[in-house]
Design an enzyme around this catalytic site. Sequence first.
Site, PDB file in Angstrom:
ATOM      1  N   ALA A 269       0.848  -1.201   0.000  1.00 25.28           N
ATOM      2  CA  ALA A 269       0.000   0.000   0.000  1.00 25.28           C
ATOM      3  C   ALA A 269       0.876   1.241   0.000  1.00 25.28           C
ATOM      4  O   ALA A 269       2.097   1.140  -0.139  1.00 25.28           O
ATOM      5  CB  ALA A 269      -0.902  -0.011   1.224  1.00 25.28           C
ATOM      6  N   ASN A 270       0.277   2.407   0.130  1.00 23.91           N
ATOM      7  CA  ASN A 270       1.040   3.649   0.297  1.00 23.91           C
ATOM      8  C   ASN A 270       0.305   4.536   1.290  1.00 23.91           C
ATOM      9  O   ASN A 270      -0.757   4.175   1.791  1.00 23.91           O
ATOM     10  CB  ASN A 270       1.263   4.337  -1.053  1.00 23.91           C
ATOM     11  CG  ASN A 270      -0.039   4.663  -1.739  1.00 23.91           C
ATOM     12  OD1 ASN A 270      -0.832   5.432  -1.231  1.00 23.91           O
ATOM     13  ND2 ASN A 270      -0.276   4.044  -2.894  1.00 23.91           N
TER      14      ASN A 270
END
Length: 405
Positions: free
Chosen positions: A211-212
Amino acid sequence: MILNGKRILLIIGGGIAAYKSLDLIRRLRERGASVRAVMTSAAQEFVTPLSVGALTADHVFSDLFDRQDEHDIGHIRLSREADLLVVAPATADLMAKLANGHANDLASTVLLATDKKVLLAPAMNPKMWSHPATRRNRATLEKDGTHFVGPKSGEMAESGEAGEGRMAEPLEIVSAIEALLDVGPRPLSGRKIIVTSGPTHEPIDPVRYIANRSSGKQGHAIAAALARLGADVRLVSGPVTIADPAGVNTVHVESAREMRDAVEQLLPADAAVFVAAVADWRTDNAAGEKIKKVAGEGPPALQMVENPDILAGVGHHKQRPYLVVGFAAETQDVLKNAQAKLAKKGADFIVANDVSHEGGVMGGDRNRVRIVSGGGVDEWPDLSKQEVAARLAALVAERLKTITV
Ligand SMILES: Cc1cc2nc3c(=O)[nH]c(=O)nc-3n(C[C@H](O)[C@H](O)[C@H](O)COP(=O)(O)O)c2cc1C
């Protein structure tokens, strides 16, 4: 002022989030609305009628059987002499009462006696929110035409417990109120606009993902700002913990490929604004089972492959919207990279933000952006994400004005 002359009847329920209703009053009044408050007796355990009355600059109503209040205005007039009823915080108890037609105090009687729209901003412990009784009440209220803003996921003020149940922030409630009251100029009415927001999650196995740090705050604010200008906004959101914006049609997706499919299904559109932080890569072959940690074998090697480029795909699509706006989150050579992106992606504008900016753009509340277009670079000052959204929505409206459909 956008809410000039609008009359809001604010019903404050007995929850910890009642303190936020004080800020809500201030926000509404600075936009020109007049606010009259009704407090439940439980609400008065959390904030005082003195504070509420000082902020509304009006009498605070709380007792159904107060002879003077009933003589002066009365509960029926109280509910009719408003353009909108807002319940913030809406307790589990108030929701239950309204869903079942109870009217045993001033707040519930006013809610039952109104012929105006009602907006609820629920706030409660996540267990109370997910209880089947509350879920039933919510479904009933929605069927009855009651509007909701939030709740959101996050940490609870009193218990530190995390989960869904946190009241929407005052500015989100204000946006929902503006959308329900249909106020302001609506230069984008009749325009369909796609917005993407949030991060994407790329699975490694059924329990792990890449993810970020994107929170979705900027993209969601842009979707709300476009909706306020009258656009039919279709928001494609990655996994975020913030509430769906009011007045916006939201589709939830997880991965970049799901986001691309959702966006393509929404074409044709007049404009598309790609704010989501789409993962550039995903693992080649997400495992169907949880990858086991085996002693002596060391960590697994993840083979990465490139994700579809949603912005470039739409920028060069045969059903390309009239206006395509991309975001470029960079940490170095922000401007050079944004200019290169413009042509490569087929975008009209690239909104370049330096995500290494102090204060943290990803997840933070402020943003400093530069608008890169064929015409040059426009540098905007350090602004709140809401302000960036409002300016960008105005820019989209300005550009679309020159295009007749
Ligand atoms: C410290 C404390 C915090 C509370 N917070 C909430 C809350 O956030 N949401 C909620 O639905 N009820 C909450 N309650 C319970 C309500 O206050 C209680 O159900 C009350 O009867 C609600 O009255 P009302 O709906 O008339 O305002 C809380 C109670 C206490 C003692």
